[in-house]
Design a protein around this motif. Structure first.
Motif, short mmCIF file in Angstrom:
data_model
loop_
_atom_site.label_atom_id
_atom_site.label_comp_id
_atom_site.label_asym_id
_atom_site.label_seq_id
_atom_site.Cartn_x
_atom_site.Cartn_y
_atom_site.Cartn_z
N SER A 1 0.83 -1.21 0.00
CA SER A 1 0.00 0.00 0.00
C SER A 1 0.86 1.25 0.00
O SER A 1 0.58 2.22 -0.71
CB SER A 1 -0.92 0.01 1.22
N ARG A 2 1.95 1.23 0.78
CA ARG A 2 2.86 2.38 0.82
C ARG A 2 3.53 2.57 -0.54
O ARG A 2 3.65 3.69 -1.03
CB ARG A 2 3.91 2.19 1.91
N ARG A 3 3.97 1.46 -1.15
CA ARG A 3 4.61 1.57 -2.47
C ARG A 3 3.67 2.20 -3.48
O ARG A 3 4.07 3.08 -4.27
CB ARG A 3 5.05 0.19 -2.96
N GLN A 4 2.41 1.79 -3.48
CA GLN A 4 1.44 2.32 -4.44
C GLN A 4 1.16 3.80 -4.17
O GLN A 4 1.00 4.58 -5.10
CB GLN A 4 0.15 1.51 -4.40
N ARG A 5 1.09 4.18 -2.89
CA ARG A 5 0.88 5.59 -2.55
C ARG A 5 2.05 6.45 -3.02
O ARG A 5 1.86 7.53 -3.58
CB ARG A 5 0.71 5.76 -1.04
N LEU A 6 3.26 5.94 -2.81
CA LEU A 6 4.44 6.70 -3.22
C LEU A 6 4.53 6.83 -4.74
O LEU A 6 4.86 7.90 -5.26
CB LEU A 6 5.71 6.02 -2.67
N LEU A 7 4.23 5.75 -5.45
CA LEU A 7 4.26 5.81 -6.92
C LEU A 7 3.23 6.80 -7.45
O LEU A 7 3.49 7.53 -8.41
CB LEU A 7 4.02 4.42 -7.50
N LYS A 8 2.06 6.81 -6.84
CA LYS A 8 1.01 7.73 -7.27
C LYS A 8 1.41 9.17 -7.02
O LYS A 8 1.11 10.07 -7.81
CB LYS A 8 -0.29 7.41 -6.54
N ALA A 9 2.10 9.41 -5.90
CA ALA A 9 2.49 10.78 -5.53
C ALA A 9 3.74 11.27 -6.24
O ALA A 9 4.06 12.45 -6.18
CB ALA A 9 2.69 10.86 -4.02
N GLY B 1 9.94 1.78 -0.79
CA GLY B 1 9.36 2.53 0.31
C GLY B 1 10.00 3.86 0.57
O GLY B 1 9.80 4.47 1.63
N ILE B 2 10.77 4.38 -0.39
CA ILE B 2 11.45 5.67 -0.25
C ILE B 2 10.64 6.74 -0.96
O ILE B 2 10.32 6.61 -2.15
CB ILE B 2 12.87 5.60 -0.86
N ALA B 3 10.31 7.80 -0.26
CA ALA B 3 9.52 8.89 -0.86
C ALA B 3 10.36 9.62 -1.91
O ALA B 3 11.49 10.04 -1.64
CB ALA B 3 9.07 9.85 0.23
#
Length: 243
Positions: free
Chosen positions: A52-60, A125-127
């Motif tokens: 979920s974090r990976r997908q949020r970061l990719l989207k952002a 997982g890196i922003a």
């Protein structure tokens, strides 16, 4: 006692934030099979949160496209003597808040590499964020006009990696150059930058409209950075339908 249903488990899971003491207590009570089942649940939950974090970061990340370094042709890339593709793909430069300048001919893979490195960072997982130079300057100028520049800069600072693509492709006015300088200066020794450009350092004064400002930017980048040089025929021209 009524048997526990799937819905019962789902309802309980909504309120669960397990502590070490609770896990230890119930692990001690459980049979080997029950502990195996509980371990599987916890591992699956951890993986789900990471995904979920990976997908949020990719989207952002504001990516222009999803790219990967798998199968990337490094034949056009000249690395520094102390560096190569393996440490690059390991993202060690992000851990050390180091910078990369991808310099060279049009169509030789600079944007592909920058994009793929942002994707790889997000997947770990890196922003990270990706901008063209013109889009970043436009965003910062709008934020300044609306009185929220500090907030926008603080938001950018939450990223460990920022890629700035196409430096020097379009002219930047004095205000835009100062805003871009602020992003680069604020990130010095705190986070990593990737800058792609077709201009050698000696011509960066034309981008920033001020040789002193350009020198200050270059000084920061070279201190903890590496220059990767791209040479060769444009990939797009080589594979163009229009000959």
């Amino acid at each position: 006692m009524n048997p526990i249903t799937v819905q019962d488990l789902l309802d309980a899971g909504k309120h669960a934030s397990l502590t070490g003491s609770v896990l230890s207590e119930w692990a001690e009570k459980g049979t080997p099979k029950q502990r195996e089942y509980l371990h599987g649940v916890l591992v699956a939950e951890h993986e789900s949160r990471l995904e979920s974090r990976r997908q949020r970061l990719l989207k952002a990340a504001r990516l222009p496209a999803m790219k990967s370094l798998t199968g990337f042709d490094y034949s056009n890339v000249r690395f520094p003597d102390d560096y190569g593709s393996h440490p690059l793909e390991s993202l060690d430069f992000i851990d050390r808040a180091q910078d990369l300048v991808l310099y060279g001919d049009v169509g030789t893979g600079k944007t592909h590499m920058a994009t793929a490195l942002v994707v790889a960072a997000c997947q770990r997982g890196i922003a990270a964020k990706f901008f063209t130079t013109s889009a970043l300057v436009m965003m910062l100028r709008r934020a300044k006009e609306e009185g929220r520049l500090d907030k926008e800069l603080a938001s950018l600072a939450k990223n460990q990696l920022i890629a700035i693509d196409e430096l020097g492709y379009l002219p930047i006015d004095t205000e835009g150059a100062r805003l871009l300088f602020q992003v680069i200066a604020d990130g010095y020794e705190k986070r990593s930058l990737i800058i792609t450009t077709n201009l050698e350092f000696s011509r960066w004064g034309t981008v920033f409209g001020d040789d002193n400002m350009a020198a200050a930017v270059i000084d920061r980048l070279v201190h903890h950075g590496r220059l990767l040089q791209f040479r060769g025929e444009s990939y797009r021209v080589k594979n163009a339908l229009m000959k």
